[in-house]
Design an enzyme around this catalytic site. Sequence first.
Site, PDB file in Angstrom:
ATOM      1  N   ASN A  56       6.000   1.572  -9.528  1.00 21.95           N
ATOM      2  CA  ASN A  56       6.188   2.313  -8.445  1.00 21.95           C
ATOM      3  C   ASN A  56       5.183   2.986  -7.427  1.00 21.95           C
ATOM      4  O   ASN A  56       5.426   3.295  -6.417  1.00 21.95           O
ATOM      5  CB  ASN A  56       7.091   3.487  -9.074  1.00 21.95           C
ATOM      6  CG  ASN A  56       6.068   4.632 -10.142  1.00 21.95           C
ATOM      7  OD1 ASN A  56       5.451   3.979 -11.125  1.00 21.95           O
ATOM      8  ND2 ASN A  56       5.924   5.611  -9.855  1.00 21.95           N
ATOM      9  N   HIS A  57       3.919   2.706  -8.083  1.00 22.77           N
ATOM     10  CA  HIS A  57       2.727   3.066  -7.081  1.00 22.77           C
ATOM     11  C   HIS A  57       2.465   1.752  -6.382  1.00 22.77           C
ATOM     12  O   HIS A  57       1.602   2.153  -5.409  1.00 22.77           O
ATOM     13  CB  HIS A  57       1.505   3.440  -7.891  1.00 22.77           C
ATOM     14  CG  HIS A  57       1.676   4.875  -8.356  1.00 22.77           C
ATOM     15  ND1 HIS A  57       1.101   5.746  -7.652  1.00 22.77           N
ATOM     16  CD2 HIS A  57       2.385   5.444  -9.481  1.00 22.77           C
ATOM     17  CE1 HIS A  57       1.423   7.023  -8.217  1.00 22.77           C
ATOM     18  NE2 HIS A  57       2.120   6.510  -9.387  1.00 22.77           N
TER      19      HIS A  57
END
Length: 305
Positions: free
Chosen positions: A113-114
């Site tokens: 997700n980063h």
Amino acid sequence: MSQSDLDRQIAQLRNCENITEGEVKALCTKAREILVEESNVQRVDAPVTICGDIHGQFFDLMELFKVGGDCPDTNYLFLGDFVDRGFNSVETFLLLLALKVRYPDRITLIRGNHESRQITQVYGFYDECLRKYGSLNVWRYCTDIFDYLSLAAVIEEKIFCVHGGLSPSIKTMDDIRAIDRKQEVPHDGAMCDLMWSDPDEIEGWNLSPRGAGYLFGGDVVDDFNRKNNIELICRAHQLVMEGYRVMFNEQLVTVWSAPNYCYRCGNVASILELDENLTKQYKIFEAAQENKGLPAKKPIPDYFL
């Protein structure tokens, strides 16, 4: 880009020294050619060593390689979240990317997700690129590469690997294969859920306190694994103080590979080694000595950990 150029860049990056902006551009161009050929659910052969979040903790990544062996001697699968929060996201991501270009069959990188333009503008990678290179070009080259990373991997058709977890929109691996992955991580939907969801001791599905993805229970895991003929889901995304956590009758494991997370959490880290028979061995490691004198990062709301 010649092999000797690549080897020199890898050696520089291993010393935590930056390569030039032009070299980053060329590296990302080459990486894109390799990644575009990979599947949304990339097939990986055993033996392989699975690694969870790294979050720019470069010296701890060096520690990981000491414990797990160097690439290409060891076949590695990284489950995303290479950047943000740590002090060396640039060197961490570029080293992993350079290894991918140099040894494409010995290292697999999937998206966390980063690996997102939006998230990196808040949690450090954007600022770090600007500080180290004086322009946003390197951030742009890297975030463009994020869009090409696989969403998941499957080892010997038996172990399903993903950054976050499952999605109510995904019943089979073919549902993942049908996603158009070459985009920024959406705010909702199947692709978002793969990167944001978490297992929990609940039944069925629940909204996630993270504000993206879902919480999913053991019955959901049981159902997914049965439908897809999977023995184990291996994921990262959540800090585990003891380095790894097995859930749901050994049908799911969380692997966390950033020791003393944010240089303050005091946790150990782990990697999961699978031999050719898929026999599991967890290796635990602690933070690198180089980090001992670092100032603690300012506290992060637990919500985001």
